[in-house]
Write an enzyme that holds these catalytic residues in place. Structure first.
Site, PDB file in Angstrom:
ATOM      1  N   ASP A  99      -0.574  -3.158  -0.827  1.00 48.50           N
ATOM      2  CA  ASP A  99       0.046  -3.966   0.213  1.00 48.50           C
ATOM      3  C   ASP A  99      -0.841  -5.155   0.558  1.00 48.50           C
ATOM      4  OD1 ASP A  99       2.012  -4.286   2.486  1.00 48.50           O
ATOM      5  OD2 ASP A  99       0.182  -3.943   3.647  1.00 48.50           O
TER       6      ASP A  99
ATOM      7  N   GLU B  22       0.874  -6.789  -4.265  1.00 47.28           N
ATOM      8  CA  GLU B  22       1.741  -7.678  -3.488  1.00 47.28           C
ATOM      9  C   GLU B  22       0.907  -8.936  -3.253  1.00 47.28           C
ATOM     10  OE1 GLU B  22       4.510  -7.473   0.501  1.00 47.28           O
ATOM     11  OE2 GLU B  22       2.460  -6.703   0.639  1.00 47.28           O
TER      12      GLU B  22
END
Length: 707
Positions: A358, A394
């Site tokens: 993330d 990401e």
């Protein structure tokens, strides 16, 4: 200022106390007792607190008198697995200098393998006095132990893995399915009601059968490391459904367990592996759940705030590159060590097959900015365990220089939002998108073809957990996030969505058919593109969220997959698309295609065509009305050719057009037509037409098969 503390409980009697060792970190049972080791560079005193089995009574506090560098350690004889514990750490309370030690606050061990109990929100969790005119410069001396989850001494090495091995799916065969542990099973009528929403429920036969029949190779789970529910959500009767507020990087989230046992997670992984499916975890090492300077003191802040977090203003404030209030400082060697130890733990002890990071730009941000050769990337790529698993980034955050699509080093894959937006806009009918779509179909080489990276680097997606589902993408032009309690201000506003003439659900057969066709077209584009495809769990059965494009707090029917109303026709179509991709290697190549001529036949590895068979001119590429793109694919010029079949694909987001196929000595066979999802293979005859709003796929007649 040093925080006072309550009089300690009595010392533990009948247990031999020894110096212990500074490794391994955390709590380790050795048969005679437990070794405890915890890091703090700036503490003046560290106390181990042991609790009763129900976690309500603190039995003793034992000072850790031994220190090896900045690791404090102790061995307590007679302590057994499942013992509950925590830490209290003494030191200066000087927020202006970055120090927030407060021994009144019980702290979770960052290396705890299990947690017991749920966080109970209370002002006592705060290191400062809530409401004080001095704000976070004040100090709160109330004991927080009643409100904090307890760390658990876990026995992790006795699980019987049998002959379990990772499926190790090659990237060119990988199809990712992003899913939520609870969301995928909460409404499934064939999952045991007692197991819905748990790791064991996720690994039930009916779920595994569904994924196998689809052709999924890799399930990517939203965060499963222990996380907390934000106070503002709890006050609104909501919860942190997605789980992006981690508080325990080694512990599985207790709400997904039925018996609070590590073997439940391990059993899930083993069952997925038996089905040939990899397990990838979405992990959040960019921040913790402790928020900013007004957040709770639960673990890292109280152990050594200045070491764990990136601080500003001399240390009082937190760098907020994540939008969550704090940013972990991976430039600190012990914080980096914790992250690497955590990753290795999930691979070696829990047998997971990879990670999706993330806000991964945060992990690569050094003092000079984002650095693809930074410490985190160097450490993970040289690691003999971590360098062999799937690593997915990401590639953005909200910090300075936060958008880094294409900048990550091999072997990282990257989520490709350019692919997402181009495909959405093309099928919505936006003008001038066709040239961009052509780049996406070939794996976004302009972003990823460097540094020995493969064409599989791009993780192609149309939808993900963050945003509209595929069904909502064709049903809503405007987000509907009112259930989140933020007056619809949260979530993305620019979704490139289209309600196709009517906002929201409809029972109009013509509109429903048009929406289903557009979903098929976008899914077909996904499976025809070079790169690594990812499907959002539930899209294959038409799951919607009522227009909510930010369901992070919706642990209810909004966020759960709607199995009772599953679209089985779409499910069968998705399975067919995945089978088609698997059957034709030209659709999933490792090398990028640059229209170079192949030694095998002198033909370019990719040839762009118009519907009339001619190659597009520069004027065509710049024509806003150029909406029918045809693509003739062969194996890459630089690679080996083993006689793999070429493929001719037609993507037409405009009106119906006469279609001229390329010359082929074997002729062509139509193997996919999104306007007729149930059609079998058909010989392509003269007088063909590319239907309006369609995707067609042809293969040579001698080898064409219906997947």
């Amino acid at each position: 200022m040093t925080a006072p503390s309550e009089p300690p409980p009595p010392r533990l009697s009948g247990h031999a106390i020894g110096p212990g060792r500074p490794w391994p970190m955390g709590a380790s049972f050795d048969g005679d007792g437990v070794n405890f080791a915890v890091f703090s560079a700036h503490a003046e005193k560290v106390e181990l607190c042991l609790f009763s089995p129900d976690g309500r009574k603190e039995l003793c506090r034992l000072p850790l008198r031994e220190r090896y560098g900045d690791v404090w350690h102790i061995h307590v004889g007679g302590v057994v697995p499942n013992t509950l514990y925590g830490y209290r750490v003494h030191g200066p309370y000087q927020p202006e200098a970055g120090h927030r030690f407060n021994p009144a606050k019980l702290l979770i061990d960052p290396y705890a393998r299990k947690l017991s109990g749920r966080l109970k929100w209370s002002d006592a969790l705060m290191g400062y006095k809530v409401g004080s005119p001095r704000g976070d410069l004040s100090i709160d001396t109330r004991d927080s132990a009643f409100a904090v989850p307890k760390s658990v001494v876990a026995l992790e090495s006795n699980f019987n893995w049998g002959n379990d091995v990772s499926p190790a799916v090659p990237l060119d065969r990988t199809v990712i399915y992003e899913a939520h542990v609870k969301g995928l099973t909460a409404l499934h009528p064939e999952v045991d009601p007692g197991l819905r929403g748990t790791f064991l429920g996720l690994a039930s036969d009916v779920v595994l059968d569904h994924l196998v029949k689809l052709g999924i190779t890799t399930i990517e789970l939203l965060p499963v490391q222990a996380f907390l529910d934000d106070r503002f959500l709890v006050n609104k009767g909501l919860s942190n459904y997605w789980g992006y507020q981690t508080i325990g990087f080694f512990a599985p989230e207790p709400r997904y367990l039925t018996k609070s046992a590590l073997w439940e997670f391990q059993t899930m992984v083993r069952r997925f592996h038996t089905a040939g499916i990899e397990v990838v975890l979405d992990v959040v090492y960019n921040h913790s759940g402790e928020s900013d300077e007004l957040g709770p003191t639960l673990s890292f802040r109280g152990l050594d705030n200045r070491s764990y977090y990136k601080l500003t203003e001399g240390g009082r404030r937190y760098a907020n590159d994540t939008g969550t209030g704090n940013t972990l400082d991976l430039a600190h060697p012990m914080v980096l060590r914790m992250v690497l130890d955590s990753l290795r733990y999930w691979v070696e002890v829990m047998h997971v097959d990879g990670f999706r990071f993330d806000l991964a730009s945060v992990l690569g941000r050094e003092a000079s900015g984002f650095d693809p050769q930074g410490g985190f990337f160097d450490a993970i790529r040289q690691d003999p365990v971590l360098s062999r698993v799937k690593l997915i980034a990401e590639p953005w955050d909200i910090g300075p220089g936060g958008y880094q699509l294409g900048a990550f080093p091999h072997p990282f894959l990257e989520w490709n939002d350019k692919f997402r937006d181009s495909v959405r806009r093309f099928w919505r009918g936006d003008a001038g998108v066709t040239p961009d779509l052509a780049q996406r179909l070939l794996g976004s080489a302009e972003r990823f073809d460097h540094g020995s990276r493969a064409a599989t680097t791009s993780v192609n997606m149309i939808t993900a957990h963050d945003g509209f589902t595929l069904a909502d993408l064709v049903s809503f032009s405007v987000k509907r996030n009112f259930a989140n309690g933020e007056d619809n201000r949260d979530g993305h506003d620019d979704n490139h969505s289209d309600n196709m003439g009517f906002e929201g659900p409809s029972d109009d057969p013509a509109l429903l058919a048009a929406r289903a066709l557009r979903r098929r077209n976008m899914l077909a584009t996904l499976m025809l593109s070079q790169g690594t495809p990812m499907i959002l769990g539930g899209d294959e059965i038409g799951n919607g969220q009522g227009g909510n494009n930010n369901a992070y707090a919706q642990d209810n029917e909004i966020g759960w997959v709607d199995w009772p109303n599953a679209d089985r026709e779409m499910q069968a179509f998705v399975a067919r698309l995945i089978a088609l991709r698997r059957a034709y290697p030209v659709l999933r190549q490792k090398r990028f295609l640059h229209a170079r001529r192949r030694a095998a036949d002198g033909l370019p590895d990719v040839i762009w065509r118009r519907a009339d068979g001619a190659s597009p001119s520069p004027e065509d590429w710049h024509d806003p009305a150029f909406r029918c793109l045809c693509m003739e694919l062969r194996m890459a010029a630089e690679g080996e050719d083993h006689g793999e079949s070429p493929v001719f694909a037609v993507l037409n987001c405009g009106p119906a057009l006469p279609l001229v196929l390329p010359d082929s000595p074997m002729g062509w066979q139509l193997i996919l037509d999104t306007t007729r999802p149930d059609c079998g293979a058909e010989t392509a005859l003269p007088g063909l037409e590319a239907p309006a709003h369609s995707v067609l796929v042809f293969a040579p007649a001698a080898t064409g098969e219906t997947p």
